[in-house]
Design a protein around this motif. Sequence first.
Motif, PDB file in Angstrom:
ATOM      1  N   TRP A   1       0.804  -1.215   0.079  1.00  0.00           N
ATOM      2  CA  TRP A   1      -0.044   0.120  -0.248  1.00  0.00           C
ATOM      3  C   TRP A   1       0.679   1.323  -0.010  1.00  0.00           C
ATOM      4  O   TRP A   1       1.716   1.421   0.968  1.00  0.00           O
ATOM      5  CB  TRP A   1      -0.834   0.199   0.971  1.00  0.00           C
ATOM      6  CG  TRP A   1      -1.795   1.269   1.375  1.00  0.00           C
ATOM      7  CD1 TRP A   1      -1.426   2.230   2.490  1.00  0.00           C
ATOM      8  CD2 TRP A   1      -2.684   1.669   0.445  1.00  0.00           C
ATOM      9  NE1 TRP A   1      -2.333   3.271   2.325  1.00  0.00           N
ATOM     10  CE2 TRP A   1      -3.210   3.007   1.279  1.00  0.00           C
ATOM     11  CE3 TRP A   1      -3.490   1.218  -0.445  1.00  0.00           C
ATOM     12  CZ2 TRP A   1      -4.159   3.750   0.396  1.00  0.00           C
ATOM     13  CZ3 TRP A   1      -4.602   1.801  -0.865  1.00  0.00           C
ATOM     14  CH2 TRP A   1      -4.906   2.943  -0.478  1.00  0.00           C
TER      15      TRP A   1
ATOM     16  N   GLY B   1      -1.053  -1.165  -4.214  1.00  0.00           N
ATOM     17  CA  GLY B   1      -2.174  -0.302  -4.011  1.00  0.00           C
ATOM     18  C   GLY B   1      -1.908   1.077  -3.470  1.00  0.00           C
ATOM     19  O   GLY B   1      -0.868   1.289  -3.049  1.00  0.00           O
TER      20      GLY B   1
ATOM     21  N   ALA C   1      -3.615  -1.882  -8.179  1.00  0.00           N
ATOM     22  CA  ALA C   1      -5.275  -1.136  -8.057  1.00  0.00           C
ATOM     23  C   ALA C   1      -4.872   0.222  -7.678  1.00  0.00           C
ATOM     24  O   ALA C   1      -4.331   0.416  -6.413  1.00  0.00           O
ATOM     25  CB  ALA C   1      -5.799  -2.159  -7.179  1.00  0.00           C
TER      26      ALA C   1
ATOM     27  N   GLU D   1      -6.524   3.862  -7.043  1.00  0.00           N
ATOM     28  CA  GLU D   1      -7.914   4.645  -6.332  1.00  0.00           C
ATOM     29  C   GLU D   1      -7.462   6.122  -6.781  1.00  0.00           C
ATOM     30  O   GLU D   1      -6.609   6.696  -5.907  1.00  0.00           O
ATOM     31  CB  GLU D   1      -8.161   4.091  -5.140  1.00  0.00           C
ATOM     32  CG  GLU D   1      -8.265   3.004  -4.748  1.00  0.00           C
ATOM     33  CD  GLU D   1      -8.150   2.652  -3.312  1.00  0.00           C
ATOM     34  OE1 GLU D   1      -8.589   3.337  -2.542  1.00  0.00           O
ATOM     35  OE2 GLU D   1      -7.498   1.448  -3.017  1.00  0.00           O
TER      36      GLU D   1
ATOM     37  N   ILE E   1     -12.746   0.019   1.584  1.00  0.00           N
ATOM     38  CA  ILE E   1     -11.879  -1.120   1.210  1.00  0.00           C
ATOM     39  C   ILE E   1     -10.850  -1.614   2.514  1.00  0.00           C
ATOM     40  O   ILE E   1     -10.857  -2.818   2.760  1.00  0.00           O
ATOM     41  CB  ILE E   1     -10.795  -0.508   0.340  1.00  0.00           C
ATOM     42  CG1 ILE E   1     -11.433  -0.324  -0.861  1.00  0.00           C
ATOM     43  CG2 ILE E   1      -9.627  -1.531   0.142  1.00  0.00           C
ATOM     44  CD1 ILE E   1     -10.840   0.431  -2.162  1.00  0.00           C
TER      45      ILE E   1
ATOM     46  N   GLN F   1     -14.408  -4.871  -0.011  1.00  0.00           N
ATOM     47  CA  GLN F   1     -13.410  -5.696   0.342  1.00  0.00           C
ATOM     48  C   GLN F   1     -13.378  -7.132  -0.403  1.00  0.00           C
ATOM     49  O   GLN F   1     -12.465  -7.509  -0.373  1.00  0.00           O
ATOM     50  CB  GLN F   1     -13.447  -5.957   1.974  1.00  0.00           C
ATOM     51  CG  GLN F   1     -13.453  -4.654   2.885  1.00  0.00           C
ATOM     52  CD  GLN F   1     -13.361  -5.084   4.462  1.00  0.00           C
ATOM     53  OE1 GLN F   1     -14.071  -6.155   4.686  1.00  0.00           O
ATOM     54  NE2 GLN F   1     -12.601  -4.404   4.850  1.00  0.00           N
TER      55      GLN F   1
ATOM     56  N   TYR G   1     -14.132  -7.478  -3.413  1.00  0.00           N
ATOM     57  CA  TYR G   1     -13.645  -7.347  -4.833  1.00  0.00           C
ATOM     58  C   TYR G   1     -12.053  -6.834  -4.748  1.00  0.00           C
ATOM     59  O   TYR G   1     -11.145  -7.605  -5.530  1.00  0.00           O
ATOM     60  CB  TYR G   1     -14.232  -5.950  -5.631  1.00  0.00           C
ATOM     61  CG  TYR G   1     -15.625  -6.494  -6.210  1.00  0.00           C
ATOM     62  CD1 TYR G   1     -15.789  -7.199  -7.211  1.00  0.00           C
ATOM     63  CD2 TYR G   1     -16.710  -5.700  -5.784  1.00  0.00           C
ATOM     64  CE1 TYR G   1     -17.075  -7.365  -7.658  1.00  0.00           C
ATOM     65  CE2 TYR G   1     -18.056  -5.590  -5.863  1.00  0.00           C
ATOM     66  CZ  TYR G   1     -18.229  -6.741  -7.132  1.00  0.00           C
ATOM     67  OH  TYR G   1     -19.414  -6.845  -7.736  1.00  0.00           O
ATOM     68  N   TRP G   2     -11.690  -6.291  -3.728  1.00  0.00           N
ATOM     69  CA  TRP G   2     -10.368  -5.997  -3.568  1.00  0.00           C
ATOM     70  C   TRP G   2      -9.480  -7.139  -3.360  1.00  0.00           C
ATOM     71  O   TRP G   2      -8.419  -7.466  -3.625  1.00  0.00           O
ATOM     72  CB  TRP G   2     -10.049  -4.839  -2.571  1.00  0.00           C
ATOM     73  CG  TRP G   2      -9.660  -3.430  -3.530  1.00  0.00           C
ATOM     74  CD1 TRP G   2      -8.411  -2.932  -3.493  1.00  0.00           C
ATOM     75  CD2 TRP G   2     -10.542  -2.728  -4.362  1.00  0.00           C
ATOM     76  NE1 TRP G   2      -8.563  -1.696  -4.094  1.00  0.00           N
ATOM     77  CE2 TRP G   2      -9.676  -1.770  -4.899  1.00  0.00           C
ATOM     78  CE3 TRP G   2     -11.831  -2.849  -4.494  1.00  0.00           C
ATOM     79  CZ2 TRP G   2     -10.310  -0.705  -5.674  1.00  0.00           C
ATOM     80  CZ3 TRP G   2     -12.391  -1.751  -5.772  1.00  0.00           C
ATOM     81  CH2 TRP G   2     -11.686  -0.876  -5.842  1.00  0.00           C
ATOM     82  N   THR G   3     -10.026  -7.761  -2.142  1.00  0.00           N
ATOM     83  CA  THR G   3      -9.306  -9.096  -1.741  1.00  0.00           C
ATOM     84  C   THR G   3      -9.169 -10.199  -2.961  1.00  0.00           C
ATOM     85  O   THR G   3      -8.262 -10.679  -2.848  1.00  0.00           O
ATOM     86  CB  THR G   3      -9.809  -9.607  -0.339  1.00  0.00           C
ATOM     87  OG1 THR G   3     -11.064  -9.914  -0.604  1.00  0.00           O
ATOM     88  CG2 THR G   3      -9.567  -8.710   0.719  1.00  0.00           C
TER      89      THR G   3
ATOM     90  N   PRO H   1     -10.887  -9.328  -9.836  1.00  0.00           N
ATOM     91  CA  PRO H   1     -11.770  -9.028  -8.698  1.00  0.00           C
ATOM     92  C   PRO H   1     -13.116 -10.045  -8.525  1.00  0.00           C
ATOM     93  O   PRO H   1     -13.813  -9.794  -7.549  1.00  0.00           O
ATOM     94  CB  PRO H   1     -12.084  -7.498  -9.119  1.00  0.00           C
ATOM     95  CG  PRO H   1     -12.171  -7.488 -10.515  1.00  0.00           C
ATOM     96  CD  PRO H   1     -10.774  -8.310 -10.950  1.00  0.00           C
TER      97      PRO H   1
ATOM     98  N   ARG I   1     -15.025 -12.609  -5.011  1.00  0.00           N
ATOM     99  CA  ARG I   1     -16.013 -11.508  -4.678  1.00  0.00           C
ATOM    100  C   ARG I   1     -17.056 -12.066  -3.779  1.00  0.00           C
ATOM    101  O   ARG I   1     -17.363 -13.187  -3.420  1.00  0.00           O
ATOM    102  CB  ARG I   1     -16.426 -11.004  -5.585  1.00  0.00           C
ATOM    103  CG  ARG I   1     -17.492 -11.609  -6.455  1.00  0.00           C
ATOM    104  CD  ARG I   1     -18.115 -10.990  -7.725  1.00  0.00           C
ATOM    105  NE  ARG I   1     -19.172 -11.337  -8.439  1.00  0.00           N
ATOM    106  CZ  ARG I   1     -19.263 -12.275  -9.327  1.00  0.00           C
ATOM    107  NH1 ARG I   1     -18.223 -12.942  -9.382  1.00  0.00           N
ATOM    108  NH2 ARG I   1     -20.410 -13.016  -9.978  1.00  0.00           N
TER     109      ARG I   1
END
Length: 535
Positions: A116, A200, A228, A230, A441, A467, A469-471, A479, A483
């Motif tokens: 991150w 991310g 990813a 944002e 998220i 969460q 989709y992101w995980t 994604p 999901r």
Amino acid sequence: MLCPWLVFLTLISSVTAVDTLVNLDYSVYDGRALANGITQWLGMRFAAPPVESLRFAAPQDPEVTVGVQNATQHGPLCIPTSKYPVPSGTSEDCLFLDVYAPSNASNTSDLPVFFWIHGGGFSSDSNTNYNGSGLIEAADMSIVIVTFNYRLGPYGFLGGSQVAEGASVNNGIKDMLKALEWVQHHIRKFGGNPNHVVLGGDSAGAGAVTLLLSAYGGRNDGLFHAAAAESQSFATMLTVNQSQFEYDNLVIRTGCAGEEDTLACLRGLNVSTLQQQNINTAFPNAQAAPLYMYGPVVDGDLIPDVTYRLFEQGRFVHVPVIFGDDTNEGTIFVPTNTSSVGQANTFIQTQFPSITLDQLRQINAWYLQPNETEAFPDAGIYWRPTSNAYGDIRYLCPGIFLSATYAAAGLPSWNYHYAVVDPTQGEEGYGTPHTVEVNAIWGPQYVSAAPPDSYFTSNAAIVPVMQGYWTSFIRSLDPNPLRAEGTPEWLDWGSHDDAYRRIYFQTNATAMESVPPTQRERCAYLSGIGVQLRQ
């Protein structure tokens, strides 16, 4: 006979991540196992302190330490711009990272890693020290999370020929690469897989993702395997020579102009003296100081050109990607009292000083109609129109451009439109503001700033959706497979007649949508002038 310290290092070298004690070769760190089944290691050095002779230098390897180092508290954050005195909890010695991992992971677990990058305009600390527990729990205890600090403002992004020749430019980005190299060398000791690292980030952190995707003209060094972003931020990006004004002004303000070696003078300053002069000033040809002055510069090497041109030329790393934005990206940036076209254009030109009068005229025709139908407390009638224009120029249109570019290259590419409105933010006119989706998220109880109240109440249902989709993306580079149950398939960007697909996030109403024709038209124009705006 081996000394006791070397025997100790040998004994713990095979210890699995379930043990809080981890040997990083240069230091041994002792983390903390939490009751939730997650172990965290906080405040571990990944580079040498960038102070004294290493001020303005590229990051160096950390020094070897003797004895067990405590890893139960975050390291200090990096010093922001336009804050004096040096804020509590920040330091020039700030290159630390945190790792969160399932306590039952071992050094053979090979868990996907989420890396991150926090935001803050490359000038401040935003989204720092997030707790990875929420995402790990949402991923069924099957991922490892790394968060870290990178240098900001002049400490990380001072430009000018003296810095390029006598030190190093773009050090904040080089700090990120140093942390990614650390992951390659050490993440197995925490249960992570160095061959499955997902970038991310949000805002400037998402801008950094795009810079890493196009670093060295798209050279793939194997440091990451998906990304990813944002609210990817495309700000004004100057060359080393164009950023000379930053260096010259700082030298003058700090009293170093009389010295033969001005760089040595800047390096020798007490950090408090330097910080007192760490302020934003206007870009050349602009009328006022921008929101963020310091940032990455085109150096012909790490950053060989502006971002739009690199992606247009296909000079980017080919990995699966997510890009996306919030409905009202610009509302937190534009002054709420903006009440005239003149004020609106001054704000835009301040951020993008290369913009021409013809380009402003086109932007005015599309966006700058007075907002007299929606009245917000203490807001000028051009606040929301200017916010719409700025949000499209800097955030939304770059995201649409990047998704289309990856899809055209035949790569997995997903895009999103986050439209969840908090009642209070809606009433105040902010709508769905910049990066608000981080609360969904990461989970609202795991972020470092106060989330909107509705993420615990009326908007709580969006958290497991995001969460999921992101995980899933972190774990499978897609994604969809993992999901949340009952959520719609997130179709990729598409091609030809099926292009411009994105997912539309709303609480209890998430669905696919197509980018509206008017937004396509505007973004085609704005992305078309992006190189001229030095984005």
